[in-house]
Design an enzyme around this catalytic site. Sequence first.
Site, PDB file in Angstrom:
ATOM      1  N   LEU A 162     -20.820  60.967  41.131  1.00 38.75           N
ATOM      2  CA  LEU A 162     -19.776  61.952  40.866  1.00 38.75           C
ATOM      3  C   LEU A 162     -19.214  62.517  42.161  1.00 38.75           C
ATOM      4  O   LEU A 162     -19.965  62.926  43.056  1.00 38.75           O
ATOM      5  CB  LEU A 162     -20.350  63.105  40.032  1.00 38.75           C
ATOM      6  CG  LEU A 162     -20.910  62.729  38.659  1.00 38.75           C
ATOM      7  CD1 LEU A 162     -22.064  63.642  38.302  1.00 38.75           C
ATOM      8  CD2 LEU A 162     -19.828  62.813  37.599  1.00 38.75           C
ATOM      9  N   ASP A 163     -17.903  62.518  42.260  1.00 35.83           N
ATOM     10  CA  ASP A 163     -17.241  63.279  43.303  1.00 35.83           C
ATOM     11  C   ASP A 163     -17.336  64.760  42.916  1.00 35.83           C
ATOM     12  O   ASP A 163     -17.547  65.090  41.745  1.00 35.83           O
ATOM     13  CB  ASP A 163     -15.784  62.821  43.403  1.00 35.83           C
ATOM     14  CG  ASP A 163     -14.969  63.690  44.323  1.00 35.83           C
ATOM     15  OD1 ASP A 163     -15.413  63.915  45.455  1.00 35.83           O
ATOM     16  OD2 ASP A 163     -13.894  64.162  43.903  1.00 35.83           O
ATOM     17  N   LYS A 164     -17.171  65.649  43.879  1.00 39.83           N
ATOM     18  CA  LYS A 164     -17.248  67.082  43.577  1.00 39.83           C
ATOM     19  C   LYS A 164     -15.882  67.711  43.338  1.00 39.83           C
ATOM     20  O   LYS A 164     -15.569  68.146  42.236  1.00 39.83           O
ATOM     21  CB  LYS A 164     -17.966  67.842  44.697  1.00 39.83           C
ATOM     22  CG  LYS A 164     -18.104  69.348  44.408  1.00 39.83           C
ATOM     23  CD  LYS A 164     -18.672  70.100  45.583  1.00 39.83           C
ATOM     24  CE  LYS A 164     -17.640  70.321  46.671  1.00 39.83           C
ATOM     25  NZ  LYS A 164     -16.590  71.303  46.292  1.00 39.83           N
ATOM     26  N   THR A 165     -15.052  67.714  44.369  1.00 40.01           N
ATOM     27  CA  THR A 165     -13.792  68.452  44.311  1.00 40.01           C
ATOM     28  C   THR A 165     -12.811  67.784  43.353  1.00 40.01           C
ATOM     29  O   THR A 165     -12.462  66.612  43.522  1.00 40.01           O
ATOM     30  CB  THR A 165     -13.171  68.547  45.705  1.00 40.01           C
ATOM     31  OG1 THR A 165     -14.124  69.124  46.594  1.00 40.01           O
ATOM     32  CG2 THR A 165     -11.922  69.403  45.679  1.00 40.01           C
TER      33      THR A 165
END
Length: 664
Positions: free
Chosen positions: A338-341
């Site tokens: 998962l990417d965060k932003t």
Amino acid sequence: MSTQPHSAEQAPQPTAVRPPHGDSVRKPDDDQVHDHALKWREMLRIALVATAAACVWWHLWEPYLRISPIGLLGLIGGGWPIFKEAVENLLAKRMTMELSMAIIAAAAISEFFTALVITLFVLIAEVLEGMTVSRGRRAIRDLLDFLPRAVSVRRGGGVAEVDTEALAVGDAVLVTPGGRIPVDGTVIAGHSFVDQARITGESMPLGKTAGAPVFAGSINQSGALEIRTERIGRDTSYGKIIEAVEQAERSRAPVQRLADRMAGYLVYFALGAAALTYLLTRDIRSTISVVIVAGACGIAAGTPLAILGAIGGAARDGAIIKGGLFLEQLSQVNTVALDKTGTLTYGQPQVRGIIPVGGAEAARLLDTAASAELRSEHPLGKTIVAHARALGRTPTEPERFGYTPGRGINAVLSGELVLVGNQALLRDYGISVPDDLRGRQPEASAVFVARGGQLLGAIVIADTLRPETASAIEAIRSLGIETVLLTGDAQAVAEVIARDLAISEVAADLLPEDKRRRIKNLVAHGRIVAMVGDGINDAPALIEAQVGVAMGSGTDVARESADVVLLGNDLLKFANALGIARRARGIIRANFVGTIAVDAVGIGLAAFGLLNPLLAAFIHVASELAFILNSARLFPPRSAHVRWRPEQGQPGCRDYPRHRAHSR
């Protein structure tokens, strides 16, 4: 099986989704009329076969010893589509006509009643199967009916109603309250609230005024709007989503190709078993029973039906899976990166706290910072000003404004020097920051504020987790899937997010190429990875993963690189898609095992003379219909709201008459 024969006069034309305009296709009304005629023909055919079977049973008009004219007429009239399919398969060198052979063999030994009952079972099963998959056809009709066929356009100083196919880029389209928007474009005049959940996944209607973008397929809820047309037909957001689902439903997953091969093997096995039975027993009835009881339609028809239902169900829930291959890979995923932003968070900084020190008031701290930042173009500065205005505060224009890159703002308010920035800026002016104020929230950015040489405090700014993120991560974990956080943000920020969401593995300070290498390393260690992201920097990682998943609000590059696109920004849609994919895999496996088991037991019983042809035919049809109904469980209920699920031809057993609609 199929819902109708594939005689030339009855074969439906390929059905595509009717775009807002431009690409003309057959209308829903045509489908309804066509289906009505087909039902009558099917019912007449079933009635003919049933009547013939009754006449043969009661020995009505049998002038010949070995031939029943009524039985022969019933077989030719009722079984014509079955025989036609068998001839076509034979010419194509596909040995998939075991039921046709059984019917002919039964008639050849004067078992006309048996042959008629087998034909009757097949025809009735086709109707039942058609009723099962008709929900898919209703879904496409709902989709087609949703879009307007005529629109009001401002032309030549007046308003005219034209067909949607006559629209052109640049036209001014008028949409009344409650109307459906037929094009992508920009609002020229008017004010309204628009429900665009079908396109963006937004749960709440959005306000639209002049200059706001609107999308085809959304609903104008309140005021009238005048819209300048920018994209029409297949070029609209609505059309692209439909096209993506169409292509996905036409694609063939590896498991579907395996199902086709398995179906062929089962047919050869049945014919071989029948030949062996005859050689050992010389009992033609047992031999025919062996051929009749064996079948592969539970696999051949159930597998594409399950894939269709899964892709359609995921699309209805807001996840566009771009093909059967990706559906199958999604069902096997054991790691989600998962990417965060923009994925776990909103991707927009927000004020999380105001911390005054030394007796300063929070209101004075905020007013000072907002006034100093009034001319700033920095995202954090804009966030502070927006927060102050949202609270009803009115920042004042600074008397002097200066900006030091990497440090912050120095300004003059009422003759006093104001500093707004990081610790380094304040240190340059000889102002110290207490340790407890610096490390209070390591996951956030602290903007320190000083005035007249005195520290007023800090404004804490951070990205905010989406409200559904925690539930989505928990749902993913409940499937036994590991989660990995890959972000370009600072390590301290990443660790706090990972701790709050119970994400097991974290990697921070990553460039796009670093993310790609991380995904490649996970794949190399035997993990089946789905990567979820939203930005250009996520595109390399999306491509490297077995399944790339893009958030609907992400960049065009991310969406093009992805194998699954979420409509909107709700990660729960991805968790639901994972569950649907796994459910589809379980159903397909059950169909494989069940078909093989029924065939093995049935062939054994028939070979030993324990099944007569009638009972064998019943077991054949009933078991395969059960497997098809098992696959149909993936279709949404009739009352469910269907967003996009274009019709695909109904998958059919190779031996039964089959729909032509999927031959595109």
